[in-house]
Design a protein around this motif. Structure first.
Motif, short mmCIF file in Angstrom:
data_model
loop_
_atom_site.label_atom_id
_atom_site.label_comp_id
_atom_site.label_asym_id
_atom_site.label_seq_id
_atom_site.Cartn_x
_atom_site.Cartn_y
_atom_site.Cartn_z
N LEU A 1 0.87 -1.18 0.00
CA LEU A 1 0.00 0.00 0.00
C LEU A 1 0.91 1.22 0.00
CD1 LEU A 1 -2.98 1.00 0.27
CD2 LEU A 1 -2.62 1.01 2.74
N SER A 2 0.88 1.99 -1.09
CA SER A 2 1.85 3.07 -1.24
C SER A 2 1.18 4.38 -1.66
CB SER A 2 2.91 2.70 -2.28
OG SER A 2 3.79 3.79 -2.52
N ASP A 3 1.63 5.46 -1.02
CA ASP A 3 1.25 6.79 -1.50
C ASP A 3 1.86 6.99 -2.88
OD1 ASP A 3 0.27 9.36 -1.55
OD2 ASP A 3 1.82 10.20 -0.28
N ILE A 4 1.19 7.78 -3.71
CA ILE A 4 1.76 8.09 -5.03
C ILE A 4 2.82 9.17 -4.91
CG2 ILE A 4 1.26 9.18 -7.26
CD1 ILE A 4 -1.33 7.68 -7.38
N ARG A 5 2.50 10.26 -4.25
CA ARG A 5 3.38 11.43 -4.24
C ARG A 5 4.28 11.41 -3.01
NH1 ARG A 5 1.51 14.90 -8.31
NH2 ARG A 5 -0.61 14.44 -9.00
N MET A 6 5.51 10.94 -3.22
CA MET A 6 6.53 10.92 -2.18
C MET A 6 7.81 11.48 -2.76
SD MET A 6 5.94 7.15 -0.43
CE MET A 6 6.16 6.26 -1.99
N PRO A 7 8.64 12.14 -1.95
CA PRO A 7 9.93 12.61 -2.47
C PRO A 7 10.82 11.44 -2.84
CG PRO A 7 9.82 12.87 -0.08
CD PRO A 7 8.45 12.48 -0.53
N GLY A 8 11.69 11.66 -3.82
CA GLY A 8 12.58 10.58 -4.24
C GLY A 8 11.82 9.56 -5.06
N THR A 9 11.81 8.34 -4.59
CA THR A 9 11.14 7.24 -5.28
C THR A 9 9.66 7.26 -4.93
OG1 THR A 9 13.17 5.92 -5.17
CG2 THR A 9 11.14 4.74 -5.66
N ASP A 10 8.83 7.81 -5.84
CA ASP A 10 7.40 7.92 -5.55
C ASP A 10 6.69 6.61 -5.87
OD1 ASP A 10 7.08 7.81 -8.31
OD2 ASP A 10 6.54 9.92 -8.53
N GLY A 11 5.36 6.61 -5.76
CA GLY A 11 4.61 5.38 -5.94
C GLY A 11 4.74 4.79 -7.33
N PHE A 12 4.73 5.64 -8.37
CA PHE A 12 4.86 5.14 -9.73
C PHE A 12 6.24 4.56 -9.99
CE2 PHE A 12 1.31 8.19 -10.75
CZ PHE A 12 0.39 7.21 -11.06
N VAL A 13 7.28 5.24 -9.51
CA VAL A 13 8.64 4.73 -9.68
C VAL A 13 8.83 3.43 -8.89
CG1 VAL A 13 11.09 5.21 -9.36
CG2 VAL A 13 9.56 7.03 -10.13
N LEU A 14 8.28 3.40 -7.69
CA LEU A 14 8.33 2.17 -6.89
C LEU A 14 7.72 1.01 -7.66
CD1 LEU A 14 8.45 0.43 -4.28
CD2 LEU A 14 6.28 1.49 -3.61
N LEU A 15 6.56 1.23 -8.21
CA LEU A 15 5.88 0.18 -8.97
C LEU A 15 6.70 -0.26 -10.17
CD1 LEU A 15 3.34 -1.52 -9.25
CD2 LEU A 15 2.19 0.46 -10.24
N GLN A 16 7.27 0.70 -10.88
CA GLN A 16 8.10 0.38 -12.04
C GLN A 16 9.32 -0.46 -11.62
OE1 GLN A 16 9.67 3.81 -14.03
NE2 GLN A 16 10.66 2.64 -15.63
N ARG A 17 9.97 -0.05 -10.54
CA ARG A 17 11.15 -0.78 -10.06
C ARG A 17 10.79 -2.20 -9.65
NH1 ARG A 17 14.74 2.87 -7.36
NH2 ARG A 17 15.81 1.02 -6.54
N LEU A 18 9.65 -2.36 -8.99
CA LEU A 18 9.21 -3.69 -8.58
C LEU A 18 9.03 -4.59 -9.78
CD1 LEU A 18 6.54 -2.82 -5.86
CD2 LEU A 18 8.59 -4.20 -5.48
N ARG A 19 8.31 -4.10 -10.78
CA ARG A 19 8.01 -4.93 -11.94
C ARG A 19 9.27 -5.22 -12.75
NH1 ARG A 19 4.46 -5.69 -8.79
NH2 ARG A 19 2.29 -4.99 -9.08
N GLU A 20 10.19 -4.25 -12.81
CA GLU A 20 11.45 -4.47 -13.54
C GLU A 20 12.28 -5.57 -12.92
OE1 GLU A 20 13.28 -0.65 -13.61
OE2 GLU A 20 12.24 0.01 -15.43
N ARG A 21 12.21 -5.72 -11.63
CA ARG A 21 13.01 -6.77 -10.97
C ARG A 21 12.22 -8.07 -10.80
NH1 ARG A 21 14.19 -4.59 -4.81
NH2 ARG A 21 12.33 -5.42 -3.78
N GLY A 22 11.06 -8.15 -11.46
CA GLY A 22 10.30 -9.38 -11.47
C GLY A 22 9.45 -9.62 -10.25
#
Length: 212
Positions: free
Chosen positions: A55-76
């Motif tokens: 459960l993640s907020d979208i708007r966070m400094p640094g690695t936001d929710g969208f970037v977090l999601l992208q990083r998760l999916r990129e690493r499988g």
């Protein structure tokens, strides 16, 4: 007794995290096993502590929710993700579905609705529904407005609407009573007719051209 749902929670505001944790831990079975102030900290914590739902907020400094999601999916990492925001912007559900989220909720959702959302995605469901197209068209027009190479039949329009809601080929297949392979072929035909490379561009162009 069923096993508890193990939840990871990311929000840059400690008070918000604490409030969400207090609300959610009133529902059994659910355990908040990770709390993080941004996406980077959450990614690091997941290396040692697997969870059932994020459960993640979208708007966070640094690695936001969208970037977090992208990083998760990129690493499988296919752990289901629900994105939260205080901003009621029509394009956000579309972006969330395109990024691979299983859910999208506003922070003013009731605790019961939030717990229900977490429970559903933990069971493998998705919460993303077809988005209203008029607000998206007004604020997020696609730059390529060239006409499609052919007309769209009723089945293709229905599939486009489900694509706009963030549904996978498997989910679309169940909704329209087709095989997953047939849906995949429909999606390929839709991309060809619109002259787009991926599902997100296809949906945006279809909305812009008022096909859906």
């Amino acid at each position: 007794m069923s096993a508890p749902i193990r939840l990871a929670l990311a929000d840059d505001q400690a008070l918000v995290r604490g409030g969400l944790r207090a609300l959610l831990e009133g529902f059994a079975p659910l355990q908040v096993v990770i709390e993080a102030g941004d996406g980077e900290a959450l990614l690091a914590a997941l290396d040692a502590t697997p969870v059932d739902v994020i459960l993640s907020d979208i708007r966070m400094p640094g690695t936001d929710g969208f970037v977090l999601l992208q990083r998760l999916r990129e690493r499988g990492d296919a752990t289901p993700v629900i994105l939260l925001t205080t901003f009621d912007e029509p394009e956000l559900p579309l972006r969330a579905s395109a990024a691979g989220a299983q859910g999208f909720l506003l922070k003013d959702a009731s605790p019961e609705d939030l717990f229900e959302a977490i429970s559903r995605v933990a069971r493998g469901e998705t919460l993303l529904a077809p988005v209203p197209t008029d607000p998206v068209r007004a604020r997020y027009a696609f730059r390529d407005q060239s006409p499609p190479t052919d007309t769209f039949n009723e089945r293709e329009v229905a599939i486009l609407r489900l694509l706009a809601g963030g549904y996978s080929n498997r989910e679309i297949a169940k909704a329209v009573f087709l095989s997953e392979g047939t849906v995949k072929n429909y999606v390929s035909d839709i991309l060809d007719k619109l002259g787009t490379r991926d599902r997100t561009r296809a949906v945006l162009k279809a909305i812009t051209l008022r096909i859906i």
